[in-house]
Design an enzyme around this catalytic site. Sequence first.
Site, PDB file in Angstrom:
ATOM      1  N   GLN A 115      65.321 -15.999  64.816  1.00 34.28           N
ATOM      2  CA  GLN A 115      65.663 -14.715  64.947  1.00 34.28           C
ATOM      3  C   GLN A 115      66.092 -14.228  66.213  1.00 34.28           C
ATOM      4  OE1 GLN A 115      62.542 -15.902  64.838  1.00 34.28           O
ATOM      5  NE2 GLN A 115      61.465 -14.631  66.226  1.00 34.28           N
ATOM      6  N   CYS A 171      49.165  -7.230  55.514  1.00 31.50           N
ATOM      7  CA  CYS A 171      49.708  -7.060  54.094  1.00 31.50           C
ATOM      8  C   CYS A 171      50.681  -5.849  53.830  1.00 31.50           C
ATOM      9  CB  CYS A 171      48.595  -7.078  52.998  1.00 31.50           C
ATOM     10  SG  CYS A 171      47.531  -5.626  52.985  1.00 31.50           S
ATOM     11  N   MET A 219      54.690 -13.143  61.818  1.00 32.60           N
ATOM     12  CA  MET A 219      53.715 -13.956  62.744  1.00 32.60           C
ATOM     13  C   MET A 219      52.486 -14.545  62.333  1.00 32.60           C
ATOM     14  SD  MET A 219      54.597 -11.939  66.230  1.00 32.60           S
ATOM     15  CE  MET A 219      53.872 -13.369  67.232  1.00 32.60           C
ATOM     16  N   THR A 254      55.989 -22.209  62.673  1.00 30.02           N
ATOM     17  CA  THR A 254      56.194 -23.201  63.756  1.00 30.02           C
ATOM     18  C   THR A 254      55.413 -24.752  63.433  1.00 30.02           C
ATOM     19  OG1 THR A 254      56.561 -21.485  65.507  1.00 30.02           O
ATOM     20  CG2 THR A 254      56.038 -24.043  66.189  1.00 30.02           C
ATOM     21  N   ASP A 305      63.336 -23.544  66.420  1.00 24.12           N
ATOM     22  CA  ASP A 305      62.316 -22.528  66.159  1.00 24.12           C
ATOM     23  C   ASP A 305      62.765 -21.184  66.788  1.00 24.12           C
ATOM     24  OD1 ASP A 305      59.721 -21.866  65.514  1.00 24.12           O
ATOM     25  OD2 ASP A 305      58.900 -22.187  67.579  1.00 24.12           O
ATOM     26  N   GLU A 306      62.115 -20.165  66.271  1.00 16.94           N
ATOM     27  CA  GLU A 306      62.326 -18.903  66.604  1.00 16.94           C
ATOM     28  C   GLU A 306      63.875 -18.613  66.417  1.00 16.94           C
ATOM     29  OE1 GLU A 306      60.032 -16.838  67.056  1.00 16.94           O
ATOM     30  OE2 GLU A 306      58.225 -18.070  67.672  1.00 16.94           O
ATOM     31  N   GLY A 366      52.289 -19.690  60.297  1.00 18.88           N
ATOM     32  CA  GLY A 366      52.407 -21.153  60.242  1.00 18.88           C
ATOM     33  C   GLY A 366      53.736 -21.639  60.270  1.00 18.88           C
TER      34      GLY A 366
END
Length: 204
Positions: free
Chosen positions: A94, A180, A20, A25, A91-92, A23
């Site tokens: 998942q 990270c 998330m 989208t 988009d999205e 970038g």
Amino acid sequence: MSEFSYVHTRGWVEVVVGSMFSGKTEELIRRLRRAEFARLQIQVFKPIIDKRYNEMAVTSHDLTTIDSTPIHDAEEIWNLLKPNTKVVGIDEGQFFGQNLVQIAQDLADRGLRVIIAGLDTDWQGKPFEPMPTLMAVAESVTKQHAVCVVCGAPASRTQRTAGGDGQVLVGTHDAYEARCRQHFKPEVDAPTLDWKLKREMEIS
């Protein structure tokens, strides 16, 4: 190869993945806008459960938007697809079922360019299907990175900071942070810390 130049007689699948706030989208919208500039007919779809910013538009976290059609299931694309459409954006990814993989390939086999953006891993750091399978069958895969809120390093993971233990929780900054590898802690109740203060304490 991150982005192909369009060939009218051929179709393919492009996948844009990352954590998330990386970038994804925004990159999807950029590619779709370029297709529009080339006077190609586009159609954009999003899962109906994604109502964070605009129910009828794909919207990035910086509020860049492009009109879209919300759908429950990827199978609905077939009934909504227009005869002159050349580029399909999703988009999205998942949040759709595994049937999205075959549908994307069938669209490409019909000569369409298919661009799908989504999370490749969930809040536990596990593969978030169907995105990993889409990555395997796509002609082009782009991995985006966010910025870790703890140390500022490139972030490839999504830290959930609030709400339940289910795989799906639609949210933004109120429920998720980019992390990270070092600072990713996949506990559902992990608090949002004052990382500036924490770093100062580590240095002192």
